[in-house]
Write an enzyme that holds these catalytic residues in place. Structure first.
Site, PDB file in Angstrom:
ATOM      1  N   LYS A   1      71.276 -26.290  41.262  1.00 32.43           N
ATOM      2  CA  LYS A   1      71.464 -24.938  40.556  1.00 32.43           C
ATOM      3  C   LYS A   1      72.789 -24.304  41.045  1.00 32.43           C
ATOM      4  O   LYS A   1      73.186 -23.465  40.611  1.00 32.43           O
ATOM      5  CB  LYS A   1      70.018 -24.155  40.887  1.00 32.43           C
ATOM      6  CG  LYS A   1      70.201 -22.734  40.631  1.00 32.43           C
ATOM      7  CD  LYS A   1      70.075 -22.097  39.153  1.00 32.43           C
ATOM      8  CE  LYS A   1      70.149 -21.098  38.880  1.00 32.43           C
ATOM      9  NZ  LYS A   1      70.652 -20.441  37.611  1.00 32.43           N
TER      10      LYS A   1
ATOM     11  N   LYS B   1      74.241 -13.038  45.139  1.00 28.79           N
ATOM     12  CA  LYS B   1      73.482 -14.020  46.018  1.00 28.79           C
ATOM     13  C   LYS B   1      73.630 -15.492  45.542  1.00 28.79           C
ATOM     14  O   LYS B   1      73.797 -16.329  46.784  1.00 28.79           O
ATOM     15  CB  LYS B   1      71.945 -13.671  45.544  1.00 28.79           C
ATOM     16  CG  LYS B   1      70.859 -14.715  45.934  1.00 28.79           C
ATOM     17  CD  LYS B   1      69.338 -14.386  45.512  1.00 28.79           C
ATOM     18  CE  LYS B   1      69.107 -14.565  44.221  1.00 28.79           C
ATOM     19  NZ  LYS B   1      68.674 -15.658  43.625  1.00 28.79           N
TER      20      LYS B   1
HETATM   21  P1  NAD Z   1      64.384  -9.547  38.259  1.00 26.60           P
HETATM   22  O1  NAD Z   1      64.650  -8.730  39.504  1.00 26.60           O
HETATM   23  O2  NAD Z   1      64.330  -9.071  36.810  1.00 26.60           O
HETATM   24  O3  NAD Z   1      62.757  -9.904  38.421  1.00 26.60           O
HETATM   25  C1  NAD Z   1      62.082 -10.113  39.773  1.00 26.60           C
HETATM   26  C2  NAD Z   1      60.665  -9.548  39.440  1.00 26.60           C
HETATM   27  O4  NAD Z   1      59.929 -10.072  40.694  1.00 26.60           O
HETATM   28  C3  NAD Z   1      60.593  -8.056  39.116  1.00 26.60           C
HETATM   29  O5  NAD Z   1      59.400  -7.792  38.066  1.00 26.60           O
HETATM   30  C4  NAD Z   1      59.923  -7.576  40.801  1.00 26.60           C
HETATM   31  O6  NAD Z   1      59.227  -6.544  40.300  1.00 26.60           O
HETATM   32  C5  NAD Z   1      59.173  -8.890  40.997  1.00 26.60           C
HETATM   33  N1  NAD Z   1      59.092  -8.685  42.487  1.00 26.60           N
HETATM   34  C6  NAD Z   1      59.811  -8.395  43.403  1.00 26.60           C
HETATM   35  N2  NAD Z   1      59.460  -8.713  44.860  1.00 26.60           N
HETATM   36  C7  NAD Z   1      58.217  -9.035  44.437  1.00 26.60           C
HETATM   37  C8  NAD Z   1      56.987  -9.504  45.274  1.00 26.60           C
HETATM   38  N3  NAD Z   1      57.364  -9.323  46.818  1.00 26.60           N
HETATM   39  N4  NAD Z   1      55.699  -9.808  44.782  1.00 26.60           N
HETATM   40  C9  NAD Z   1      55.820  -9.758  43.450  1.00 26.60           C
HETATM   41  N5  NAD Z   1      56.556  -9.555  42.465  1.00 26.60           N
HETATM   42  C10 NAD Z   1      57.773  -9.141  43.174  1.00 26.60           C
HETATM   43  O7  NAD Z   1      65.141 -10.968  38.325  1.00 26.60           O
HETATM   44  P2  NAD Z   1      65.254 -12.062  37.438  1.00 26.60           P
HETATM   45  O8  NAD Z   1      66.652 -11.811  36.780  1.00 26.60           O
HETATM   46  O9  NAD Z   1      64.128 -12.572  36.320  1.00 26.60           O
HETATM   47  O10 NAD Z   1      65.524 -13.279  38.232  1.00 26.60           O
HETATM   48  C11 NAD Z   1      64.420 -13.909  39.000  1.00 26.60           C
HETATM   49  C12 NAD Z   1      64.999 -15.148  39.558  1.00 26.60           C
HETATM   50  O11 NAD Z   1      65.549 -16.122  38.510  1.00 26.60           O
HETATM   51  C13 NAD Z   1      66.155 -14.861  40.584  1.00 26.60           C
HETATM   52  O12 NAD Z   1      66.003 -15.884  41.682  1.00 26.60           O
HETATM   53  C14 NAD Z   1      67.472 -15.393  39.942  1.00 26.60           C
HETATM   54  O13 NAD Z   1      68.653 -15.596  40.489  1.00 26.60           O
HETATM   55  C15 NAD Z   1      66.895 -16.278  38.758  1.00 26.60           C
HETATM   56  N6  NAD Z   1      67.479 -16.497  37.748  1.00 26.60           N
HETATM   57  C16 NAD Z   1      67.852 -15.567  36.741  1.00 26.60           C
HETATM   58  C17 NAD Z   1      68.588 -15.622  35.508  1.00 26.60           C
HETATM   59  C18 NAD Z   1      68.937 -14.447  34.785  1.00 26.60           C
HETATM   60  O14 NAD Z   1      69.667 -14.508  33.713  1.00 26.60           O
HETATM   61  N7  NAD Z   1      68.321 -13.352  34.883  1.00 26.60           N
HETATM   62  C19 NAD Z   1      68.852 -16.765  35.278  1.00 26.60           C
HETATM   63  C20 NAD Z   1      68.596 -17.801  35.974  1.00 26.60           C
HETATM   64  C21 NAD Z   1      67.808 -17.820  37.311  1.00 26.60           C
END
Ligand code: NAD
Length: 301
Positions: free
Chosen positions: A169, A238
């Site tokens: 990744k 990150k």
């Molecule tokens: P985001 O910030 O939109 O979502 C994270 C969610 O986790 C939020 O709803 C938050 O309230 C919740 N959260 C945070 N701490 C928590 C806890 N302790 N307990 C329960 N819930 C908790 O982030 P995202 O964009 O959805 O990304 C999530 C993961 O996926 C990350 O690791 C990111 O690097 C990866 N990712 C994101 C994308 C993208 O395009 N957004 C693409 C590929 C991978």
């Protein structure tokens, strides 16, 4: 299949929704109540903590925004590790291989298997179920979750070694991060010289410079200046930092990665962690004294 799902953000929400639509029974948790409520309306059940999720389901998935969040949810107090039914923890988040191995080792002490499963393809891919899903961990456990993971995207088994999915990744996201800033520099150069950025993007996309930034990010979020692609700058930084760390751990010194990382540190400092990562062009524009796109096309300041 009964599945627990923790972290219902930009990626987690559409993935959880697809699992429900495919007929799986979901028990969900997020620290944001509104995210949980939206899923309850679709037929999920709510749990009050990661432990409560893991008390009710054998398979717990998570899509969380930071290494610390994954560590705490998986192994902290009231975490998945304390659950009574859980057998496997499928981490869909990007945490880097070192953290993935740390979580793998801690969970193993309680006979819970961590399955590394970071994804790529953005919010659009999560909504359509077309993500690239990079799985590593014991093959038999991968087979156990294969039908559920197939709902969110195309599966790639990277290997049995814990953390391998994360290394894959990070290689991918290093390229995505590079494409974003390199394309920004190329287009800013053209605009400074008087070229139309829309024509530039059309040419690049018909030529050998085509990449994910020119193909997707510029037409949708940079040229219209909406900066709303759905991936936060903080998350991109990150991943870039994790990629550099991974290279250093392997004893590698990589010139492009270091230059790209320096540029992303400028982006997070000037635009903030909450900005959309397509805002990476803004510090480059500022330095050049041009603005790319918008209603007026290329505007020289
Ligand atoms: P985001 O910030 O939109 O979502 C994270 C969610 O986790 C939020 O709803 C938050 O309230 C919740 N959260 C945070 N701490 C928590 C806890 N302790 N307990 C329960 N819930 C908790 O982030 P995202 O964009 O959805 O990304 C999530 C993961 O996926 C990350 O690791 C990111 O690097 C990866 N990712 C994101 C994308 C993208 O395009 N957004 C693409 C590929 C991978």
């Amino acid at each position: 299949m009964e599945i627990g799902f923790i972290g219902l953000g930009k990626m987690g929400f559409p993935m959880a929704r697809r699992l429900i639509e495919a007929g799986h029974q979901l028990t969900v948790f997020d620290t944001r109540e509104e995210a949980v409520e939206a899923l309850l309306a679709l037929g999920a059940q709510a749990a009050s903590s990661p432990k409560a999720v893991a008390d009710r389901t054998e398979t717990v998935m998570a899509s969380l925004p930071s290494l610390q969040a994954s560590l705490e949810v998986a192994t902290g107090q009231d975490g998945v590790i304390e659950g009574e039914r859980v057998r496997r923890f499928v981490d869909l988040s990007t945490v880097g291989s070192r953290m993935a191995v740390r979580i793998f080792d801690l969970l193993k002490q309680r006979n819970i298997v961590q399955i590394d499963s970071p994804v790529s393809g953005g919010v659009g891919g999560a909504e359509k179920g077309t993500l690239a899903v990079m799985v590593s961990g014991p093959r038999t456990e991968f087979e156990a979750v294969r039908p559920a993971l197939a709902v969110i995207g195309k599966l790639f088994f990277i290997g049995e070694k814990p953390g391998s999915g994360q290394t894959m990744k990070l290689a991918n996201n290093f390229l995505s991060a590079t494409a974003m800033v390199a394309t920004s520099e190329a287009v800013v150069m053209g605009v400074k010289a008087g070229l139309d950025p829309k024509i530039m993007i059309d040419v690049i996309n018909a030529g050998s410079g085509m990449n994910t930034a020119s193909r997707d990010k510029f037409p949708r979020s940079v040229l219209p200046r909406s900066f709303d692609f759905g991936f936060a700058t903080g998350l991109m930084v990150k991943d870039v930092r994790l990629a550099l760390e991974e290279m250093k751990q392997l004893g590698l010194s990589m010139e492009v990665a270091e230059a790209v990382a320096r540029l992303w540190e400028v982006v997070i400092r000037e635009e903030g962690a909450e900005s959309d990562f397509t805002a990476a062009i803004k510090p480059i524009e500022k330095q050049a004294g041009v603005i790319v796109g918008g209603s007026g096309g290329a505007i020289a300041k």
